[in-house]
Design an enzyme around this catalytic site. Structure first.
Site, mmCIF file in Angstrom:
data_model
loop_
_atom_site.group_PDB
_atom_site.id
_atom_site.type_symbol
_atom_site.label_atom_id
_atom_site.label_comp_id
_atom_site.label_asym_id
_atom_site.label_seq_id
_atom_site.Cartn_x
_atom_site.Cartn_y
_atom_site.Cartn_z
ATOM 1 N N GLU A 118 0.845 -1.205 0.000
ATOM 2 C CA GLU A 118 0.000 0.000 0.000
ATOM 3 C C GLU A 118 0.872 1.243 0.000
ATOM 4 O O GLU A 118 1.963 1.225 0.539
ATOM 5 C CB GLU A 118 -0.841 0.056 1.300
ATOM 6 C CG GLU A 118 -1.743 -1.121 1.499
ATOM 7 C CD GLU A 118 -2.250 -1.247 2.938
ATOM 8 O OE1 GLU A 118 -1.867 -0.429 3.799
ATOM 9 O OE2 GLU A 118 -3.029 -2.175 3.182
ATOM 10 N N LYS A 120 2.315 4.599 1.398
ATOM 11 C CA LYS A 120 2.404 5.122 2.765
ATOM 12 C C LYS A 120 1.949 6.574 2.722
ATOM 13 O O LYS A 120 2.659 7.456 2.251
ATOM 14 C CB LYS A 120 3.824 5.015 3.321
ATOM 15 C CG LYS A 120 3.885 5.431 4.775
ATOM 16 C CD LYS A 120 5.189 5.029 5.429
ATOM 17 C CE LYS A 120 5.149 5.216 6.941
ATOM 18 N NZ LYS A 120 4.917 6.569 7.369
ATOM 19 N N ASP A 122 0.840 10.299 3.579
ATOM 20 C CA ASP A 122 1.478 11.297 4.414
ATOM 21 C C ASP A 122 0.418 12.225 5.001
ATOM 22 O O ASP A 122 0.111 13.275 4.454
ATOM 23 C CB ASP A 122 2.480 12.090 3.562
ATOM 24 C CG ASP A 122 3.652 12.562 4.392
ATOM 25 O OD1 ASP A 122 3.684 12.257 5.599
ATOM 26 O OD2 ASP A 122 4.530 13.235 3.830
ATOM 27 N N TYR A 228 -8.217 7.372 3.981
ATOM 28 C CA TYR A 228 -8.161 5.978 3.534
ATOM 29 C C TYR A 228 -7.917 5.104 4.766
ATOM 30 O O TYR A 228 -7.027 5.396 5.562
ATOM 31 C CB TYR A 228 -6.996 5.743 2.562
ATOM 32 C CG TYR A 228 -7.168 6.344 1.178
ATOM 33 C CD1 TYR A 228 -8.418 6.436 0.568
ATOM 34 C CD2 TYR A 228 -6.054 6.799 0.477
ATOM 35 C CE1 TYR A 228 -8.551 6.971 -0.701
ATOM 36 C CE2 TYR A 228 -6.175 7.336 -0.795
ATOM 37 C CZ TYR A 228 -7.432 7.418 -1.382
ATOM 38 O OH TYR A 228 -7.555 7.947 -2.641
ATOM 39 N N LYS A 319 10.740 3.506 2.372
ATOM 40 C CA LYS A 319 10.647 4.949 2.161
ATOM 41 C C LYS A 319 11.233 5.391 0.827
ATOM 42 O O LYS A 319 12.156 4.763 0.307
ATOM 43 C CB LYS A 319 11.384 5.683 3.300
ATOM 44 C CG LYS A 319 10.805 5.458 4.674
ATOM 45 C CD LYS A 319 9.427 6.011 4.784
ATOM 46 C CE LYS A 319 9.104 6.870 5.935
ATOM 47 N NZ LYS A 319 9.850 7.569 6.797
ATOM 48 N N CYS A 413 19.089 47.365 -9.895
ATOM 49 C CA CYS A 413 19.279 46.047 -10.491
ATOM 50 C C CYS A 413 20.700 45.565 -10.214
ATOM 51 O O CYS A 413 21.659 46.299 -10.459
ATOM 52 C CB CYS A 413 19.031 46.142 -11.997
ATOM 53 S SG CYS A 413 19.553 44.661 -12.884
ATOM 54 N N CYS A 416 22.489 45.636 -13.999
ATOM 55 C CA CYS A 416 22.709 46.844 -14.811
ATOM 56 C C CYS A 416 22.571 48.129 -14.018
ATOM 57 O O CYS A 416 22.729 49.219 -14.576
ATOM 58 C CB CYS A 416 21.775 46.846 -16.008
ATOM 59 S SG CYS A 416 20.074 47.237 -15.550
ATOM 60 N N CYS A 431 13.381 45.038 -12.856
ATOM 61 C CA CYS A 431 14.444 45.935 -13.271
ATOM 62 C C CYS A 431 13.876 46.761 -14.422
ATOM 63 O O CYS A 431 13.248 46.230 -15.329
ATOM 64 C CB CYS A 431 15.644 45.117 -13.731
ATOM 65 S SG CYS A 431 16.741 46.024 -14.827
ATOM 66 N N CYS A 437 19.680 46.057 -19.944
ATOM 67 C CA CYS A 437 20.168 45.192 -18.866
ATOM 68 C C CYS A 437 20.689 43.885 -19.460
ATOM 69 O O CYS A 437 19.963 43.150 -20.125
ATOM 70 C CB CYS A 437 19.036 44.898 -17.887
ATOM 71 S SG CYS A 437 19.501 43.754 -16.589
HETATM 72 S S1 IVH Z 1 -0.095 0.425 8.936
HETATM 73 C C1 IVH Z 1 0.992 -1.838 12.492
HETATM 74 N N1 IVH Z 1 -0.440 1.407 6.546
HETATM 75 O O1 IVH Z 1 2.493 5.359 9.057
HETATM 76 C C2 IVH Z 1 0.925 -0.994 11.296
HETATM 77 N N2 IVH Z 1 0.357 2.857 8.244
HETATM 78 O O2 IVH Z 1 4.832 4.613 10.821
HETATM 79 C C3 IVH Z 1 0.359 0.345 11.582
HETATM 80 N N3 IVH Z 1 0.719 5.151 7.524
HETATM 81 O O3 IVH Z 1 1.094 5.898 12.192
HETATM 82 C C4 IVH Z 1 0.314 1.238 10.457
HETATM 83 N N4 IVH Z 1 0.077 4.854 5.436
HETATM 84 O O4 IVH Z 1 -0.128 6.900 10.235
HETATM 85 C C5 IVH Z 1 -0.055 1.656 7.804
HETATM 86 N N5 IVH Z 1 -0.823 2.135 4.369
HETATM 87 C C6 IVH Z 1 -0.441 2.385 5.639
HETATM 88 C C7 IVH Z 1 -0.025 3.666 6.060
HETATM 89 C C8 IVH Z 1 0.378 3.857 7.380
HETATM 90 C C9 IVH Z 1 0.519 5.730 6.340
HETATM 91 C C10 IVH Z 1 1.245 5.842 8.714
HETATM 92 C C11 IVH Z 1 0.374 5.658 9.920
HETATM 93 C C12 IVH Z 1 1.274 5.187 11.019
HETATM 94 C C13 IVH Z 1 2.632 5.403 10.466
HETATM 95 C C14 IVH Z 1 3.523 4.265 10.903
#
Ligand code: IVH
Length: 675
Positions: A118, A120, A122, A228, A319, A413, A416, A431, A437
């Site tokens: 999935e 991650k 932000d 989500y 990451k 400027c 010039c 400018c 210039c």
């Molecule tokens: S699973 C035991 N899935 O990342 C697993 N976390 O560092 C618990 N996060 O606090 C988290 N996308 O806020 C999971 N697809 C995802 C995620 C996700 C973002 C964040 C979440 C968590 C942090 C963990």
């Protein structure tokens, strides 16, 4: 007066229909009815509830935003701790993780090991507690053990259902996920805040977290938040499927929104492939991510693996390189652009961010510089997202050394020494030296030779700067008088490159009117506008003799552009340069204005653009299409005439193929316009 059974039933039916449409819209991203129909149902329910207040229930879709702010946040103790994730920053670290998993599970290979992969997200983690299908509590993660009660705020997020749909859900079900601000909403929100002189958000993550921590739910309701779900906490009184991926699918069926870009992949190779794919699409995703997460899909395997301290052994975050880093400001300089715009730039101690080493970052304009109050010696956060120009996001004030001074806009400027002017109401300082210039001249020449203008191959920035510094190049026309001999005597120029360059200069002479107009670098006249003007008038004489009114007949040419054009073309000096260019042999095919497409070649046609085009950004392609009279929309339907597709085109391409819509690449689009 008591409410009749029929009225009560009607209210219930309206609620059910609204919930269903919410589900189609948010959870499935596949609305069944247009927005107006949804609004009608909502208004009807509201009217009914206003007439009969005793009909209102807390899970009614009308009850999202509470009337009164809370006085503070209560605390919520998480019955099951909200864990964090271990990180992998490289392929090797991921392989180590996979190896540890195999060892603990006593497996020889990962050939049959399934991972749920999935993005991650932000944003900010939330816990949503549903009792008998009704949302009763929303909480932040906090320290993982105790969070804050933000029920009043999560209720305002339309992606979060106040009541689950369907049946079979556990009596107590805790859904966990990420609340985030989609990129588009973030951008729009900041633009509005900036225009109103209010505080902007540094990034979508802060925007989400900050919005959830409002005392007044009305404020949260105004923020474009989304959510989500990515896991389940408490699940009492009911059964859930055996695999993580199936649980997520099940949540979706109950009306919870889940990420459409999740996949189940096979072994570590599947994970790496997924990581690459999401990485490639990162800039095109509608939400911000900082990596991907892999979870062992089988819950029984998860059980065997267990936890270390605060993180599961069955999941890891892989990451992407950080898009924000910290570094020091070594200087603030002002650069002068083609139109004289004076732009502050921070010179930085080099720092690796967003996958490259960055040593300069834009500060946009003097207002932004003052708002952020960036000073020489400051420690700042630099951001480089995708192929966007690196920018200074903010100053870390508690690291500011003593004795720093506010940076001021120079009066003269830096190149010039002409006066620098700020027109009231404009953010840009300029400018006033014009082509006197050297900086403006050099930039104007770089623009003239650039790919979308006269396209003189091999005429680099350094070369132009050299020729401007020695006054050999004063106007674009001078380019066509350069000789092979004098070029070959310049720094870093051999006989061979001089000869090639003379060849490209010669070749560039045969061009189009659109390119020529664009190359002149008239303020406000971009590529699309130039193309529109060329198509409308057909030949240069017509353009030169056009009045402002005539010019405004061209699509997308308003009073400002018309005035700029008229001013440029009335300037004797500019007409001399144009005449010299033609004298030295710059030519294009001229059309009789009667033959020119008065309304643009693409009038009445609808386009969708997808994927990465080889030389244009999608915005540029859009401008180009619009300038030729075409319309650009966001999604493919039977009303679409053409799909312009570049690299990594995805679902839109598939859909267009299914609907047998004509597909164009960038060149085909350009041909369509010029034909
Ligand atoms: S699973 C035991 N899935 O990342 C697993 N976390 O560092 C618990 N996060 O606090 C988290 N996308 O806020 C999971 N697809 C995802 C995620 C996700 C973002 C964040 C979440 C968590 C942090 C963990």
């Amino acid at each position: 007066m008591t409410v009749s059974a029929a009225t009560r039933k009607h209210a219930e039916s309206l609620r059910d229909r609204i919930r269903h449409h919410n589900y189609r819209y948010h959870a499935l991203d596949d609305p069944e009815v247009p927005d107006v129909e949804y609004d009608r149902l909502m208004r009807e329910l509201l009217a009914l509830e206003t007439d009969h207040p005793e009909l209102v229930t807390t899970d009614s879709p009308t009850q999202r935003v509470g009337d009164t702010p809370v006085s503070g946040f209560g605390t919520v103790r998480h019955e099951l701790p909200m864990l964090s994730l271990g990180n992998a920053f490289s392929e090797d670290e991921l392989k180590d993780f996979n190896r540890r998993v195999l060892d603990r599970l006593d497996l020889d290979s990962d050939a049959e090991l399934m991972y749920a992969a999935e993005p991650k997200l932000d944003g900010a983690a939330v816990s949503l507690l549903y009792e008998n299908g009704v949302l009763v509590q929303g909480a932040t993660r906090g320290d993982g053990t105790t969070g804050e009660d933000i029920t009043h705020n999560v209720r305002t997020i339309e992606a979060i259902p106040l009541r689950l749909l369907g049946k079979g859900f556990p009596r107590r079900l805790e859904v966990r996920g990420e609340v985030f601000m989609p990129k588009a909403g973030f951008k729009a929100y900041n633009e509005k805040a900036r225009a109103a002189g209010e505080k902007t958000f540094v990034n979508p993550r802060n925007a989400a977290a900050g919005s959830l921590r409002q005392l007044d739910p009305k404020l949260t309701a105004e923020r474009p938040l989304d959510m989500y779900a990515y896991s389940v906490g408490i699940a009492d009184g009911g059964r859930l499927p055996e695999r993580h991926s199936e649980i997520i699918d099940q949540l979706q069926e109950w009306g919870i929104k889940v990420c459409p870009d999740r996949r189940v992949v096979n072994g570590v190779d599947g994970c790496l492939k997924y990581h690459r794919n999401i990485g490639d699409r990162r800039d095109d995703l509608s939400y911000e991510i900082d990596g991907v997460v892999y979870k062992i899909d089988s819950l029984s395997m998860q059980g065997k693996l267990g936890f270390v301290s605060r993180a599961p052994r069955w999941a890891i975050a892989h990451k992407f390189p950080a898009q924000e880093e910290m570094t020091e400001v070594e200087g603030v300089e002002f650069q002068v652009g083609r139109t004289g715009a004076v732009t502050p730039v921070a010179r930085l101690k080099p720092v690796f961010v967003g996958g490259v080493t960055v040593s300069n970052a834009t500060l946009h304009n003097i207002d932004e510089l003052h708002r952020k109050d960036v000073r020489v010696g400051d420690t700042v956060i630099v951001r480089r997202a995708g192929d966007v120009i690196p920018e200074v996001v903010s100053v870390i004030l508690n690291r500011r050394p003593s004795g720093t001074r506010r940076v001021r806009l120079p009066k003269k400027c830096p190149v010039c020494k002409s006066r620098v002017e700020r027109v009231d109401g404009e953010t840009v300082a300029r400018c006033t030296g014009g082509l006197f210039c050297a900086a403006q001249r050099a930039e104007a020449l770089k623009h003239f030779v650039s790919r979308r203008a006269l396209d003189i191959e091999g005429f680099g920035a350094k070369l132009i700067e050299q020729l401007v510094a020695t006054d050999r190049l004063k106007t674009p026309a001078d380019i066509f008088q350069l000789t092979r001999k004098e070029l070959s005597e310049l720094d870093r120029m051999g006989e061979r490159s001089a000869e090639n360059l003379v060849g490209s200069i010669e070749e560039s002479k045969s061009t189009t009117l659109a390119r020529f107009l664009f190359a002149l670098g008239i303020r406000e006249v971009g590529e699309a506008t130039a193309a529109g003007i060329a198509a409308h008038f057909g030949n240069l004489a017509e353009v030169i003799s056009a009045t402002e009114d005539d010019l405004q007949r061209v699509q997308d040419v308003g009073p400002v552009v018309a005035a700029r054009l008229r001013a440029f073309l009335s300037e004797k000096h500019n007409l001399e340069v144009i005449a010299r260019l033609q004298k030295y042999g710059v030519v294009w095919a001229e059309a009789d204005p009667a033959q020119a497409h008065a309304d643009g070649a693409l009038m009445g046609k609808t386009f969708v653009i997808t994927g990465t085009l080889p030389t244009m950004t999608r915005d540029e392609a859009k401008e180009l299409i619009q300038s030729a009279g075409g319309k650009v929309t966001g999604s493919v339907s039977s009303k679409t005439d053409y799909l312009v597709a570049g690299e990594k085109a995805g679902s839109k391409l598939i859909k267009a193929e299914k609907l047998e819509i004509e597909i164009l690449d960038e060149t085909a689009l350009q041909n369509l316009i010029s034909d």
